[in-house]
Design a protein around this motif. Structure first.
Motif, short mmCIF file in Angstrom:
data_model
loop_
_atom_site.label_atom_id
_atom_site.label_comp_id
_atom_site.label_asym_id
_atom_site.label_seq_id
_atom_site.Cartn_x
_atom_site.Cartn_y
_atom_site.Cartn_z
N THR A 142 -8.83 6.23 0.35
CA THR A 142 -7.45 5.78 0.52
C THR A 142 -7.36 4.27 0.42
N GLU A 144 -4.56 1.17 1.31
CA GLU A 144 -3.36 0.92 2.09
C GLU A 144 -2.46 -0.13 1.43
N TYR A 212 1.92 6.60 6.06
CA TYR A 212 0.93 6.73 7.13
C TYR A 212 1.04 5.52 8.05
N LEU A 217 -0.16 4.94 1.53
CA LEU A 217 -1.52 5.15 1.05
C LEU A 217 -1.51 5.73 -0.36
N VAL A 219 -4.05 7.84 -2.53
CA VAL A 219 -5.15 8.71 -2.12
C VAL A 219 -5.85 9.31 -3.33
#
Length: 276
Positions: A142, A144, A212, A217, A219
Motif C-alpha cells: 500500500t 499512502e 483509510y 491508499l 493498493v
C-alpha cells in the motif's frame, strides 16, 4: 439515555459523614471478628481478602496473616480519617469511584454467570468466521496519499507504464508511508474491500484508491496463497472470550441507554465549595 454527557460522573459531595458512609457496607448480620479503634473487621472482609490472595480456609496460618493485614489496614485508615484525610475532595472522589467500579464489575460477573456462552454459540461464531475468511490469504503493498486526487494521479501513472516500485520510491522520497502487510484474510478487511480483493489477482493494482484513516491508499496485491482455517479447539477459548465481551458490552449499552442522567451543575461552572 435521556441526556448524553461527554464526561461521565461529575459528583460533588458535601457534608458527608465518612464513618456513616463506610458503615453502610457492613450489614447487621456480618460477623465482626475484631474491632480496631471501634471500627469493625468482619468475616466477609476476611473471606474476600483470602480469596484474592488464594488462601484456603484450611490454611489457619494464612488466615491469621490475612487477618493481621486487615487489622493493620483498618488501623491506618482510622488514623487517616482522624487526621481529616477522608474529608478531602480527592479522597472522597477516589473512594466513591472505587465503590462504583466494584459494583460495575460484580454486575458484569453476575451477568456472565447467568448468561454463559454456550458451545453452540462458539461453534456458530467459528463457522461464520471461517466462511467470511474464505480459502485464500493475501499480502498487500500500500502507498499512502493525503487526498483522493493525488491517489488517482498515481493510478493513472501506473496505468501508463509506471512500475509500482517507482511509486513506492516516490512516496518514500516525499515522506509518505508505503507498507507491505502481513498475511491477511477477507475477515480482516471491510466487506466492500473484501469483495474487490477476492476478484483481484496477484500482482494486480486495485483500480480505485481505498479510504483509510483520513488518508487514501493505492493498493497492490503482492501475493495470494491458500488459507487453511485454524482448528476449532485452537481458537475456541478466544471466541468464547470475544462473545462474552460482546455480551457484556451489549448489557452496558442497554443500561446506559435506559439511565436517566440529569445535569445538575454545568461543567464549566463546577468549582470546589469555597473556591475564589
Amino acid at each position: 439515555m435521556k441526556f448524553n454527557l461527554l464526561i461521565f460522573g461529575l459528583l460533588i459531595l458535601t457534608g458527608c459523614d465518612q464513618a456513616r458512609n463506610e458503615s453502610r457496607l457492613v450489614a447487621a448480620g456480618d460477623p465482626v471478628l475484631v474491632e480496631v479503634d471501634g471500627e469493625p473487621v468482619t468475616l466477609p472482609m476476611l473471606e474476600f481478602l483470602m480469596e484474592v490472595q488464594g488462601v484456603s480456609e484450611n490454611d489457619h496460618e494464612g488466615m491469621r496473616r490475612v487477618l493481621d493485614e486487615l487489622v493493620r489496614l483498618r488501623a491506618v485508615a482510622n488514623r487517616a480519617r482522624a487526621e481529616g484525610l477522608s474529608d478531602k475532595p480527592e479522597v472522597r472522589a477516589e473512594r466513591l469511584i472505587k465503590d462504583i467500579e466494584v459494583q460495575y464489575l460484580r454486575l458484569l460477573e453476575k451477568h456472565q454467570r447467568d448468561n454463559p456462552v454456550t458451545d453452540a454459540e462458539i461453534r456458530a461464531a467459528y463457522d461464520r468466521q471461517v466462511e467470511r475468511a474464505g480459502d485464500r490469504r493475501y499480502r498487500l503493498e500500500t502507498i499512502e496519499f493525503a487526498d483522493q486526487a493525488a491517489a488517482l494521479e498515481a493510478l493513472q501513472r501506473l496505468e501508463t507504464g509506471t512500475e509500482f516500485r517507482e511509486e513506492i520510491e516516490r512516496a518514500t522520497a516525499e515522506g509518505r508511508l508505503a507498507r507491505r502487510t502481513d498475511w491477511i484474510d477477507l475477515s480482516q478487511v471491510p466487506p466492500d474491500f473484501g469483495e474487490i480483493l477476492a476478484e483481484t489477482s496477484a500482482g494486480e493494482v486495485i483500480e480505485t484508491p481505498m479510504p483509510y484513516q483520513a488518508q487514501w491508499l493505492v493498493v497492490r496485491v503482492a501475493e495470494i496463497d491458500a488459507l487453511a482455517p485454524p482448528a476449532f479447539d485452537e481458537v475456541r477459548e478466544g471466541i468464547r472470550r470475544s462473545l462474552a465481551r460482546e455480551r457484556a458490552q451489549a448489557l452496558i449499552d442497554a443500561i446506559v441507554d435506559a439511565a436517566e442522567v440529569t445535569p445538575v451543575l454545568p461543567l464549566g461552572e463546577a468549582r470546589e465549595p469555597g473556591a475564589d
